[in-house]
Design a protein around this motif. Sequence first.
Motif, PDB file in Angstrom:
ATOM      1  N   ILE A  67      39.514  37.836  35.355  1.00  0.00           N
ATOM      2  CA  ILE A  67      40.742  38.397  35.937  1.00  0.00           C
ATOM      3  C   ILE A  67      40.451  38.949  37.334  1.00  0.00           C
ATOM      4  CG2 ILE A  67      42.476  40.214  35.682  1.00  0.00           C
ATOM      5  CD1 ILE A  67      42.170  39.888  32.639  1.00  0.00           C
ATOM      6  N   CYS A  68      39.303  39.617  37.469  1.00  0.00           N
ATOM      7  CA  CYS A  68      38.905  40.119  38.786  1.00  0.00           C
ATOM      8  C   CYS A  68      38.711  38.971  39.764  1.00  0.00           C
ATOM      9  CB  CYS A  68      37.608  40.923  38.670  1.00  0.00           C
ATOM     10  SG  CYS A  68      37.781  42.497  37.800  1.00  0.00           S
ATOM     11  N   PHE A  96      40.523  38.751  43.302  1.00  0.00           N
ATOM     12  CA  PHE A  96      39.763  38.721  44.550  1.00  0.00           C
ATOM     13  C   PHE A  96      40.068  37.455  45.348  1.00  0.00           C
ATOM     14  CE2 PHE A  96      36.326  41.308  42.186  1.00  0.00           C
ATOM     15  CZ  PHE A  96      37.021  42.481  42.447  1.00  0.00           C
ATOM     16  N   GLN A  97      40.104  36.305  44.650  1.00  0.00           N
ATOM     17  CA  GLN A  97      40.359  35.055  45.342  1.00  0.00           C
ATOM     18  C   GLN A  97      41.771  35.014  45.927  1.00  0.00           C
ATOM     19  OE1 GLN A  97      37.997  32.121  45.737  1.00  0.00           O
ATOM     20  NE2 GLN A  97      39.533  32.297  47.343  1.00  0.00           N
ATOM     21  N   LEU A  98      42.732  35.522  45.169  1.00  0.00           N
ATOM     22  CA  LEU A  98      44.103  35.570  45.661  1.00  0.00           C
ATOM     23  C   LEU A  98      44.206  36.450  46.898  1.00  0.00           C
ATOM     24  CD1 LEU A  98      47.076  34.799  45.245  1.00  0.00           C
ATOM     25  CD2 LEU A  98      47.303  36.813  43.759  1.00  0.00           C
ATOM     26  N   ALA A  99      43.534  37.603  46.860  1.00  0.00           N
ATOM     27  CA  ALA A  99      43.552  38.507  48.015  1.00  0.00           C
ATOM     28  C   ALA A  99      42.897  37.853  49.228  1.00  0.00           C
ATOM     29  CB  ALA A  99      42.821  39.801  47.659  1.00  0.00           C
ATOM     30  N   GLU A 147      32.093  37.912  48.970  1.00  0.00           N
ATOM     31  CA  GLU A 147      30.992  38.169  48.040  1.00  0.00           C
ATOM     32  C   GLU A 147      31.505  38.648  46.692  1.00  0.00           C
ATOM     33  OE1 GLU A 147      28.346  40.841  49.992  1.00  0.00           O
ATOM     34  OE2 GLU A 147      27.462  39.277  51.260  1.00  0.00           O
ATOM     35  N   LEU A 148      32.584  39.413  46.684  1.00  0.00           N
ATOM     36  CA  LEU A 148      33.176  39.828  45.416  1.00  0.00           C
ATOM     37  C   LEU A 148      33.631  38.616  44.596  1.00  0.00           C
ATOM     38  CD1 LEU A 148      35.355  42.979  46.290  1.00  0.00           C
ATOM     39  CD2 LEU A 148      33.345  42.886  44.790  1.00  0.00           C
ATOM     40  N   VAL A 149      34.163  37.621  45.273  1.00  0.00           N
ATOM     41  CA  VAL A 149      34.577  36.389  44.582  1.00  0.00           C
ATOM     42  C   VAL A 149      33.365  35.717  43.940  1.00  0.00           C
ATOM     43  CG1 VAL A 149      35.532  34.077  44.898  1.00  0.00           C
ATOM     44  CG2 VAL A 149      36.575  36.023  46.071  1.00  0.00           C
TER      45      VAL A 149
END
Length: 220
Positions: free
Chosen positions: A64-65, A69-72, A89-91
């Motif tokens: 879900i994260c 993250f990818q959408l953002a 990097e979060l992605v």
Amino acid sequence: MDPQFFLQIGSVLGWIGLCLLPLFLLPLLTLVVPGLVEPVSKWLYKGIDRITDGAAAISIFTAICLLGFQLAAVIAAYAFGLSWTWLSELVVYAFAATFMIGACVALRDNAHVRVDILRPRFGETGRNWIELVGIYLLLFPICVRILQTGEQGLARTWLLFEGSRESDGLPLLFLFKTLVPIFAVLMISQGLSEALKAALRLTGKLAPADEAEAEVHYGA
């Protein structure tokens, strides 16, 4: 931070691993003396599968994260022309956590892609023997090798609290690299669970009703 601290942690974990080695003989003992070790085998595989339930929950959360993250990142890049290394990097971190932690769930649920040709041609007994042999000859050695080869690198990255090489990246690379031994440990534990199940099936100690009940529990 003192390097001896990490060496001591590694030493303690090594001794814990040595103490747990007899557990890997349990599936083989189940084949030889099923009546003697059946209660322990069932208790152990059910306990491991419950731990895998926790891994499934973490994997779902990181998935879900990953989506968020990818959408953002896409909205920021294409709508506002913005780009941040830390978001990229979060992605990557969320993607890695989803699959490295969720791999043991796929093993438990028989969701891994199998490329063997002979397995579907065997009956239930043959498939259980193939499962046992594959776990002992392939899964366990590969995961143990992953743990052995990554020991020094993991100690170093934690010693330095290694971060991103980019100036605007995240200082969490040491946690990212820790996913590799976590993956290996989870796969070893779930492999042990699957080996116990296969041994119990071969000895007639694991009824289909027991497995159906377990599937309902894990699905819930």
